[in-house]
Scaffold this active site. Structure first.
Site, PDB file in Angstrom:
ATOM      1  N   ASP A   1      70.701  20.928 -37.688  1.00  0.00           N
ATOM      2  CA  ASP A   1      69.883  20.392 -36.568  1.00  0.00           C
ATOM      3  C   ASP A   1      68.644  19.708 -37.306  1.00  0.00           C
ATOM      4  O   ASP A   1      67.631  20.197 -37.896  1.00  0.00           O
ATOM      5  CB  ASP A   1      69.315  21.794 -35.955  1.00  0.00           C
ATOM      6  CG  ASP A   1      68.319  21.514 -34.731  1.00  0.00           C
ATOM      7  OD1 ASP A   1      67.947  22.358 -33.848  1.00  0.00           O
ATOM      8  OD2 ASP A   1      68.085  20.187 -34.481  1.00  0.00           O
TER       9      ASP A   1
ATOM     10  N   ASP B   1      66.278  14.632 -31.152  1.00  0.00           N
ATOM     11  CA  ASP B   1      66.688  16.142 -31.479  1.00  0.00           C
ATOM     12  C   ASP B   1      68.123  16.218 -31.170  1.00  0.00           C
ATOM     13  O   ASP B   1      68.674  16.290 -30.027  1.00  0.00           O
ATOM     14  CB  ASP B   1      65.804  16.814 -30.681  1.00  0.00           C
ATOM     15  CG  ASP B   1      66.058  18.476 -31.154  1.00  0.00           C
ATOM     16  OD1 ASP B   1      65.408  19.542 -30.617  1.00  0.00           O
ATOM     17  OD2 ASP B   1      66.812  18.715 -32.120  1.00  0.00           O
TER      18      ASP B   1
ATOM     19  N   HIS C   1      64.980  22.152 -24.428  1.00  0.00           N
ATOM     20  CA  HIS C   1      63.561  21.973 -24.099  1.00  0.00           C
ATOM     21  C   HIS C   1      63.380  20.444 -23.711  1.00  0.00           C
ATOM     22  O   HIS C   1      64.047  19.462 -24.181  1.00  0.00           O
ATOM     23  CB  HIS C   1      63.032  22.351 -25.353  1.00  0.00           C
ATOM     24  CG  HIS C   1      63.487  21.777 -26.633  1.00  0.00           C
ATOM     25  ND1 HIS C   1      62.863  20.674 -26.847  1.00  0.00           N
ATOM     26  CD2 HIS C   1      64.355  22.188 -27.519  1.00  0.00           C
ATOM     27  CE1 HIS C   1      63.496  20.441 -28.101  1.00  0.00           C
ATOM     28  NE2 HIS C   1      64.423  21.263 -28.431  1.00  0.00           N
TER      29      HIS C   1
ATOM     30  N   HIS D   1      58.645  20.497 -28.217  1.00  0.00           N
ATOM     31  CA  HIS D   1      58.942  21.448 -27.204  1.00  0.00           C
ATOM     32  C   HIS D   1      57.861  21.046 -26.059  1.00  0.00           C
ATOM     33  O   HIS D   1      56.398  21.348 -26.165  1.00  0.00           O
ATOM     34  CB  HIS D   1      58.761  22.932 -27.227  1.00  0.00           C
ATOM     35  CG  HIS D   1      59.298  23.695 -26.380  1.00  0.00           C
ATOM     36  ND1 HIS D   1      59.261  23.709 -25.128  1.00  0.00           N
ATOM     37  CD2 HIS D   1      60.283  24.519 -26.528  1.00  0.00           C
ATOM     38  CE1 HIS D   1      59.921  24.513 -24.286  1.00  0.00           C
ATOM     39  NE2 HIS D   1      60.592  24.978 -25.185  1.00  0.00           N
TER      40      HIS D   1
ATOM     41  N   GLU E   1      70.736  21.818 -25.578  1.00  0.00           N
ATOM     42  CA  GLU E   1      71.252  22.606 -26.755  1.00  0.00           C
ATOM     43  C   GLU E   1      71.900  24.049 -26.280  1.00  0.00           C
ATOM     44  O   GLU E   1      70.667  24.563 -25.504  1.00  0.00           O
ATOM     45  CB  GLU E   1      70.234  22.633 -27.779  1.00  0.00           C
ATOM     46  CG  GLU E   1      69.054  23.378 -27.685  1.00  0.00           C
ATOM     47  CD  GLU E   1      68.040  23.098 -28.791  1.00  0.00           C
ATOM     48  OE1 GLU E   1      67.021  22.837 -28.795  1.00  0.00           O
ATOM     49  OE2 GLU E   1      68.616  23.568 -29.924  1.00  0.00           O
TER      50      GLU E   1
ATOM     51  N   GLU F   1      73.814  19.861 -29.839  1.00  0.00           N
ATOM     52  CA  GLU F   1      72.618  19.552 -29.197  1.00  0.00           C
ATOM     53  C   GLU F   1      72.505  17.970 -28.892  1.00  0.00           C
ATOM     54  O   GLU F   1      73.059  17.374 -29.968  1.00  0.00           O
ATOM     55  CB  GLU F   1      71.427  20.044 -29.723  1.00  0.00           C
ATOM     56  CG  GLU F   1      70.138  19.447 -29.499  1.00  0.00           C
ATOM     57  CD  GLU F   1      68.802  20.159 -30.274  1.00  0.00           C
ATOM     58  OE1 GLU F   1      67.855  20.280 -29.558  1.00  0.00           O
ATOM     59  OE2 GLU F   1      69.035  20.576 -31.325  1.00  0.00           O
TER      60      GLU F   1
HETATM   61  O1  57R Z   1      65.266  23.600 -30.811  1.00  0.00           O
HETATM   62  C1  57R Z   1      58.711  23.843 -36.043  1.00  0.00           C
HETATM   63  C2  57R Z   1      60.538  23.365 -34.498  1.00  0.00           C
HETATM   64  N1  57R Z   1      62.596  24.732 -30.201  1.00  0.00           N
HETATM   65  C3  57R Z   1      61.822  22.653 -34.459  1.00  0.00           C
HETATM   66  C4  57R Z   1      62.217  22.798 -33.103  1.00  0.00           C
HETATM   67  O2  57R Z   1      64.531  27.990 -28.370  1.00  0.00           O
HETATM   68  C5  57R Z   1      61.724  23.359 -32.007  1.00  0.00           C
HETATM   69  O3  57R Z   1      63.097  29.547 -28.796  1.00  0.00           O
HETATM   70  C6  57R Z   1      60.463  23.946 -32.282  1.00  0.00           C
HETATM   71  O4  57R Z   1      59.908  23.378 -35.753  1.00  0.00           O
HETATM   72  C7  57R Z   1      59.701  23.996 -33.558  1.00  0.00           C
HETATM   73  C8  57R Z   1      63.596  29.023 -28.195  1.00  0.00           C
HETATM   74  N2  57R Z   1      63.453  29.096 -26.610  1.00  0.00           N
HETATM   75  C9  57R Z   1      62.558  30.099 -26.263  1.00  0.00           C
HETATM   76  C10 57R Z   1      61.319  29.408 -25.839  1.00  0.00           C
HETATM   77  C11 57R Z   1      63.185  30.741 -24.971  1.00  0.00           C
HETATM   78  C12 57R Z   1      64.376  27.427 -29.855  1.00  0.00           C
HETATM   79  C13 57R Z   1      65.807  27.244 -30.499  1.00  0.00           C
HETATM   80  C14 57R Z   1      66.014  25.635 -30.395  1.00  0.00           C
HETATM   81  C15 57R Z   1      65.053  24.718 -30.973  1.00  0.00           C
HETATM   82  C16 57R Z   1      64.806  24.925 -32.474  1.00  0.00           C
HETATM   83  C17 57R Z   1      63.720  25.232 -30.467  1.00  0.00           C
HETATM   84  C18 57R Z   1      63.595  26.306 -29.877  1.00  0.00           C
HETATM   85  N3  57R Z   1      62.467  26.343 -29.413  1.00  0.00           N
HETATM   86  N4  57R Z   1      61.793  25.293 -29.644  1.00  0.00           N
HETATM   87  C19 57R Z   1      62.233  23.106 -30.612  1.00  0.00           C
HETATM   88 CO    CO Z   2      66.214  21.320 -30.171  1.00  0.00          CO
END
Ligand code: 57R
Ligand code: CO
Length: 424
Positions: free
Chosen positions: A197, A208, A277, A285, A310, A405
């Site tokens: 990812d 992303d 997201h 996000h 995703e 994703e």
């Molecule tokens: O996309 C610090 C990052 N993201 C990288 C990507 O879903 C993200 O927890 C955030 O580096 C920070 C999640 N959802 C709850 C809010 C229900 C995760 C899993 C996928 C991912 C990696 C992600 C998530 N939350 N933000 C983007």
């Molecule tokens: Co993502």
């Protein structure tokens, strides 16, 4: 399942050999080959120099050529287009919506050209990664191969263009937010299921996209289920679509699959506390979460929004917990302005603002930016709520998880799956 490929193909140099670049003079003997074929002492006639066709600049292996060199007109390829359905189908031919899009393309803030450039970088880097990542490689080497490719191809330039967030290389029962920290000696194994990812940004527009690799066929069905669930999400997403309903379509597809592991048939479960997201400029996000299990979230997708669709599937509980050493961090967009007693924390925050702003980062990127002995200060910034830490998210040991994703744009006239490729 990926079959072992023959050793590395010889990198093809760009541009072709005759470095001096001037066309070869072809001196042809006059009449030498005339009908009687006899070699006549014909007069030396200078043949007109035919312009030698410019060899098309191609990407190298490993990828090093900046994409502005490969797309000299600065126009980057459009993604896969989907017309909106039902009461948004009018948009395809609506003069007003087509006008809005023309205006968008002229506005440097909104133009889709930035995310399309980031998407082409992602496609070219993942093409090389998918044929190069093999069991026996160190996780750090895999991460740096991907990040070097992104930095070369996006022509990294501070906060104008660069890596979008930490390269996620989560393994097996861990689904997200694992990236090797400095000193990590982990090696990829034959039986591992790897979620790759990684992100690319151009002027804060973050592409992303993620895929899963396995090196033996046991979990092929799991990967197939998750790829199909993500494609359902991409297909059903659209302007005015409710996030809770979209989650239902994704769940339906995911749960229609099962995996046979060593003779035992296991259902594929969508992971209930992970999500796709929305994405905002410089903010991975954007505040809207696309969950993977039907729910009553009435929030609608809106025109002009960017979404990361995703899905995560698991043969375990279908629920993750925070587990293991943290590598992923991001400064909070609305970080509180609290006085920092720890001077090391003050200077670390300055470095974070300079190098990353609100873009996510990991400890390796901090060290690459010249920071050392930063852990105390970093944990202080986390405890003060200025920096958010994102521990690895894992289902139970023994479970296997997969992820696919894509990033989509909800343009006024149609939906664009900007990260679609010929691979996934
Ligand atoms: O996309 C610090 C990052 N993201 C990288 C990507 O879903 C993200 O927890 C955030 O580096 C920070 C999640 N959802 C709850 C809010 C229900 C995760 C899993 C996928 C991912 C990696 C992600 C998530 N939350 N933000 C983007
Ligand atoms: Co993502």
């Amino acid at each position: 399942m990926i079959a072992p490929v023959p050793t590395e193909k010889k990198p093809d140099e760009v541009p072709p050999a005759n470095a001096d670049g001037d066309e070869e003079e072809e001196i042809e003997e006059e009449g030498a080959h005339d009908a009687q074929g006899a070699g006549g002492e014909g007069k030396k006639k200078k043949k007109k120099k035919k312009p030698k066709k410019k060899s098309k600049l191609e990407q190298t292996e490993p990828p090093t050529v900046g994409l502005t060199k490969l797309f000299p007109d600065g126009k980057f390829p459009e993604g896969e287009l989907h017309e909106y359905k039902d009461d948004n189908s009018y948009r395809t031919t609506s003069e007003e919506k087509r006008y809005d899009e023309r205006m968008a393309m002229e506005d440097p803030e909104i133009t889709y050209n930035n995310i399309r450039r980031a998407a082409e970088v992602h496609r070219q880097v993942r093409k090389y990664a998918r044929k190069t990542i093999r069991p026996g490689m160190r996780m750090i080497d895999i991460a740096e191969m991907i990040e070097n490719g992104v930095r070369n191809l996006v022509e990294e330039d501070g906060l104008e263009s660069g890596v979008g967030f930490p390269t996620g290389l989560s393994l097996n029962h861990c689904a997200a937010h694992y990236s090797p920290n400095p000193g990590d000696t982990l090696v990829l194994g034959e039986k591992d299921v790897l979620k790759v990812d990684f992100g690319v940004h151009v002027k804060g527009r973050i592409l992303d996209s993620a895929f899963t690799l396995n090196f033996d066929p046991t979990y092929d069905k799991l990967l197939e289920a998750v790829k199909a669930a993500t494609d359902t999400g991409v297909r059903e997403a659209g302007i005015d679509v409710r996030l809770g309903e979209l989650a239902g379509y994704i769940q339906e597809t995911m749960e229609s699959y099962e995996v046979e592991v060593n003779g035992k048939v296991l259902p594929v479960k969508p992971i209930e506390n992970l999500s796709g997201h929305s994405i905002n400029p410089y903010q991975i996000h954007g505040g809207k979460s696309v969950l993977l299990v039907k729910n009553d979230d009435p929030t609608k997708m809106e025109e002009g929004e960017y979404f990361a669709i995703e899905t995560f599937g698991s043969t375990g509980r279908g629920k993750v917990i925070e587990q293991g050493e943290v590598s992923h961090y991001a400064r909070k967009v609305d970080a509180p302005h609290v006085p920092l007693r720890l001077t090391s924390a003050k200077s670390l925050l300055k470095s974070i603002n300079k190098n990353f702003g609100t873009l996510p980062w990991c400890r390796r990127y901090l060290e690459r930016a010249g920071e050392s002995k930063y852990l105390l200060a970093l944990n202080h910034l986390v405890s003060q709520g200025i920096v958010q830490d994102y521990p690895p998210l894992c289902d139970v040991r023994g479970a296997m998880t997969a992820q696919f994703e894509h990033t989509i744009l909800l343009r006024p006239t149609r939906k664009e799956v900007v990260s679609r490729g010929d691979d996934y």
